[in-house]
Scaffold this active site. Sequence first.
Site, PDB file in Angstrom:
ATOM      1  N   LYS A 170       0.850  -1.188   0.000  1.00  0.00           N
ATOM      2  CA  LYS A 170       0.000   0.000   0.000  1.00  0.00           C
ATOM      3  C   LYS A 170       0.886   1.239   0.000  1.00  0.00           C
ATOM      4  O   LYS A 170       1.496   1.575   1.003  1.00  0.00           O
ATOM      5  CB  LYS A 170      -0.925   0.042   1.217  1.00  0.00           C
ATOM      6  N   GLY A 221       7.754   4.924   7.507  1.00  0.00           N
ATOM      7  CA  GLY A 221       6.978   6.155   7.648  1.00  0.00           C
ATOM      8  C   GLY A 221       7.296   6.810   8.975  1.00  0.00           C
ATOM      9  O   GLY A 221       8.349   6.574   9.572  1.00  0.00           O
ATOM     10  N   SER A 222       6.360   7.596   9.458  1.00  0.00           N
ATOM     11  CA  SER A 222       6.623   8.392  10.662  1.00  0.00           C
ATOM     12  C   SER A 222       6.496   7.529  11.929  1.00  0.00           C
ATOM     13  O   SER A 222       5.817   6.493  11.930  1.00  0.00           O
ATOM     14  CB  SER A 222       5.620   9.534  10.723  1.00  0.00           C
ATOM     15  N   THR A 223       7.102   7.985  12.998  1.00  0.00           N
ATOM     16  CA  THR A 223       7.054   7.252  14.263  1.00  0.00           C
ATOM     17  C   THR A 223       5.625   7.155  14.818  1.00  0.00           C
ATOM     18  O   THR A 223       5.211   6.063  15.231  1.00  0.00           O
ATOM     19  CB  THR A 223       8.037   7.888  15.266  1.00  0.00           C
ATOM     20  N   GLY A 226       3.903   4.555  12.848  1.00  0.00           N
ATOM     21  CA  GLY A 226       4.551   3.266  13.135  1.00  0.00           C
ATOM     22  C   GLY A 226       4.001   2.641  14.412  1.00  0.00           C
ATOM     23  O   GLY A 226       3.802   1.425  14.490  1.00  0.00           O
ATOM     24  N   GLU A 243      10.605   1.040   9.916  1.00  0.00           N
ATOM     25  CA  GLU A 243      11.640   2.039   9.611  1.00  0.00           C
ATOM     26  C   GLU A 243      10.986   3.395   9.781  1.00  0.00           C
ATOM     27  O   GLU A 243      10.162   3.800   8.956  1.00  0.00           O
ATOM     28  CB  GLU A 243      12.145   1.863   8.172  1.00  0.00           C
ATOM     29  N   CYS A 277      14.608  10.112   5.428  1.00  0.00           N
ATOM     30  CA  CYS A 277      14.623   9.655   6.818  1.00  0.00           C
ATOM     31  C   CYS A 277      15.980   9.915   7.451  1.00  0.00           C
ATOM     32  O   CYS A 277      16.085  10.543   8.493  1.00  0.00           O
ATOM     33  CB  CYS A 277      14.251   8.191   6.888  1.00  0.00           C
ATOM     34  N   GLU A 374      11.690  16.555  14.053  1.00  0.00           N
ATOM     35  CA  GLU A 374      12.079  16.185  12.685  1.00  0.00           C
ATOM     36  C   GLU A 374      11.401  17.161  11.722  1.00  0.00           C
ATOM     37  O   GLU A 374      10.187  17.132  11.553  1.00  0.00           O
ATOM     38  CB  GLU A 374      11.620  14.750  12.378  1.00  0.00           C
TER      39      GLU A 374
HETATM   40  P1  NAD Z   1       3.410   8.521   7.294  1.00  0.00           P
HETATM   41  O1  NAD Z   1       3.694   7.782   8.548  1.00  0.00           O
HETATM   42  O2  NAD Z   1       2.469   9.657   7.354  1.00  0.00           O
HETATM   43  O3  NAD Z   1       2.827   7.522   6.174  1.00  0.00           O
HETATM   44  C1  NAD Z   1       3.505   6.356   5.784  1.00  0.00           C
HETATM   45  C2  NAD Z   1       2.512   5.382   5.186  1.00  0.00           C
HETATM   46  O4  NAD Z   1       1.600   4.948   6.211  1.00  0.00           O
HETATM   47  C3  NAD Z   1       1.631   5.947   4.076  1.00  0.00           C
HETATM   48  O5  NAD Z   1       1.438   4.954   3.094  1.00  0.00           O
HETATM   49  C4  NAD Z   1       0.349   6.241   4.797  1.00  0.00           C
HETATM   50  O6  NAD Z   1      -0.781   6.271   3.944  1.00  0.00           O
HETATM   51  C5  NAD Z   1       0.257   5.076   5.755  1.00  0.00           C
HETATM   52  N1  NAD Z   1      -0.603   5.261   6.928  1.00  0.00           N
HETATM   53  C6  NAD Z   1      -1.112   6.393   7.439  1.00  0.00           C
HETATM   54  N2  NAD Z   1      -1.832   6.131   8.564  1.00  0.00           N
HETATM   55  C7  NAD Z   1      -1.754   4.787   8.753  1.00  0.00           C
HETATM   56  C8  NAD Z   1      -2.263   3.907   9.744  1.00  0.00           C
HETATM   57  N3  NAD Z   1      -2.972   4.342  10.785  1.00  0.00           N
HETATM   58  N4  NAD Z   1      -1.967   2.595   9.661  1.00  0.00           N
HETATM   59  C9  NAD Z   1      -1.223   2.126   8.652  1.00  0.00           C
HETATM   60  N5  NAD Z   1      -0.709   2.911   7.667  1.00  0.00           N
HETATM   61  C10 NAD Z   1      -0.979   4.227   7.726  1.00  0.00           C
HETATM   62  O7  NAD Z   1       4.843   8.927   6.739  1.00  0.00           O
HETATM   63  P2  NAD Z   1       5.189   9.845   5.487  1.00  0.00           P
HETATM   64  O8  NAD Z   1       4.754  11.242   5.823  1.00  0.00           O
HETATM   65  O9  NAD Z   1       4.681   9.199   4.252  1.00  0.00           O
HETATM   66  O10 NAD Z   1       6.789   9.749   5.468  1.00  0.00           O
HETATM   67  C11 NAD Z   1       7.599  10.597   6.221  1.00  0.00           C
HETATM   68  C12 NAD Z   1       8.108   9.921   7.483  1.00  0.00           C
HETATM   69  O11 NAD Z   1       8.665   8.658   7.148  1.00  0.00           O
HETATM   70  C13 NAD Z   1       9.218  10.679   8.166  1.00  0.00           C
HETATM   71  O12 NAD Z   1       9.049  10.634   9.565  1.00  0.00           O
HETATM   72  C14 NAD Z   1      10.468   9.922   7.771  1.00  0.00           C
HETATM   73  O13 NAD Z   1      11.558  10.087   8.648  1.00  0.00           O
HETATM   74  C15 NAD Z   1       9.954   8.526   7.732  1.00  0.00           C
HETATM   75  N6  NAD Z   1      10.794   7.682   6.883  1.00  0.00           N
HETATM   76  C16 NAD Z   1      11.609   6.746   7.471  1.00  0.00           C
HETATM   77  C17 NAD Z   1      12.451   5.969   6.697  1.00  0.00           C
HETATM   78  C18 NAD Z   1      13.356   4.943   7.323  1.00  0.00           C
HETATM   79  O14 NAD Z   1      13.904   4.106   6.590  1.00  0.00           O
HETATM   80  N7  NAD Z   1      13.557   4.939   8.623  1.00  0.00           N
HETATM   81  C19 NAD Z   1      12.471   6.151   5.306  1.00  0.00           C
HETATM   82  C20 NAD Z   1      11.627   7.097   4.732  1.00  0.00           C
HETATM   83  C21 NAD Z   1      10.789   7.860   5.542  1.00  0.00           C
END
Ligand code: NAD
Length: 468
Positions: A170, A221-223, A226, A243, A277, A374
């Site tokens: 997704k 994605g974001s903490t 996560g 991650e 990230c 961040e």
């Molecule tokens: P986000 O957490 O907003 O979204 C990530 C994904 O999760 C998207 O596909 C989103 O639609 C989905 N999502 C949203 N709510 C959800 C839920 N309740 N349950 C399951 N999935 C859900 O992150 P973003 O804004 O897309 O990305 C930016 C963040 O990602 C930053 O904090 C960045 O540091 C982090 N990031 C980390 C790494 C790593 O390898 N550690 C790499 C890239 C980005």
Amino acid sequence: MKPYALIINGRRVETEHHLEVRNPADGSVVGLMPVATEAALNAAVAAASAAFSDWAAMPDAERQALCNKVADIIEAHSEELAQLLTLEQGKPLGGLGSRFELGGAVAWTRATAGLSLPVEVLQDTPEGRVELHRKPIGVVGSITPWNWPVMIACWHLIPALRAGNTVVNKPSSLTPLSTIRMVELMNQVLPPGVMNVVTGAGGLGGSLAAHPGVSKVVFTGSTPVGKKVMEAAAGTLKRLTLELGGNDAGIVLPGTDPAAIAEGLFWGAFINNGQTCAALKRLYVHESVHDAVCDALVAYASNIPVGDGRLETSVLGPVQNENQLNLVRELVEDAKANGGKVLLGGNPGNGPGYFYPITLVSNVDNGVRLVDEEQFGPALPIIKYSSVDEVIARANASPFGLGGSVWSSDIEAAKAVAKRLECGSVWINKHGAIQPNAPFGGVKQSGIGVEFGVDGLKEFTTIQTLLV
Ligand code: NAD
């Protein structure tokens, strides 16, 4: 405009509803993303489940060959995918932009295809033989972000497939189209049902993470999200790789030549407009070189053209979305209100597009939001320090622990500092330079588990111990 479709069981599946995907450079509609219903999600998980036993039982060399074919087909379509990525993500085509991301996706796919997990013999004595087997887990749910959507998808999908799992991905609804197209291409070489993609808004990711037919979730994605994924996955005790966010510190030691490090510092912080990230998100500079490092960074950054990603002259593009733009704006304004000195940028225009200038802010310290949070955008705080022990404490005073860097002409001194940083990766005289053979992951609230290399591949397996 032809709507995109879900890819389930090797086929395009049309949906009743769609969402517009817009170009962050000018707000124009790039394409229509399919909105999956819960029934469509169930169909994707069912297709992946049905495909699992044959895929898992396939001889390893055949699965490896198919993963290499996936690399070939992505490579053959890399210009098409790069153009689409630029349209929806905003990053420039050239430089460290979309073509670079596609190059990374292909390189990681090939490197992962080349890995294997042979049976390990732990004991072979007259008392008995003990073998450690690595088995695939089942259906993997993959949830990907908007910053490096294509490359991060390959970081999830290829090790999952290589290890014998089937996948439902997704992507972020901000950048779904390049992933949908890539999965469509992958399905030209993979058996039906092995690789599926669903998109949607309003909780589809949560439903995937909670789905009883999914045995492992890999999430980038974001903490805060996560943590929600971890909760959703708990119901069926799914395996997890998370991650998450980071707030990486870079430390410039005394005696370092500013001219030698300015370019590396800039790209460590501003690659993908800071929307990375493991970008350098707080820069600590010893007082003896602080002003010279600031001057060198301003000089380098002043020559970087920011513009529409479709123009070959652009080196950085817009911020990807309005929320992110507003966050960067808010953090810089807060830093200014708390005594921050804007050395460059800090003065966004009024659009069109989510453009924010490259911004460098000095005279700030821990306790100011731009340092503590961040920012995930093109604004770097620069913090002056006088004692190395004290700066290590300040760097570690964060709930995050993704990456860090130490900058010095004395490599041994840099290594000594690096070992004291609380983070999953530490670079010396560079930042964020990931590679397919080096495990990558966060400590503290930056994540659980690692990606890349054999250690990353193992995360897509369970251990079966055979005692004869
Ligand atoms: P986000 O957490 O907003 O979204 C990530 C994904 O999760 C998207 O596909 C989103 O639609 C989905 N999502 C949203 N709510 C959800 C839920 N309740 N349950 C399951 N999935 C859900 O992150 P973003 O804004 O897309 O990305 C930016 C963040 O990602 C930053 O904090 C960045 O540091 C982090 N990031 C980390 C790494 C790593 O390898 N550690 C790499 C890239 C980005």
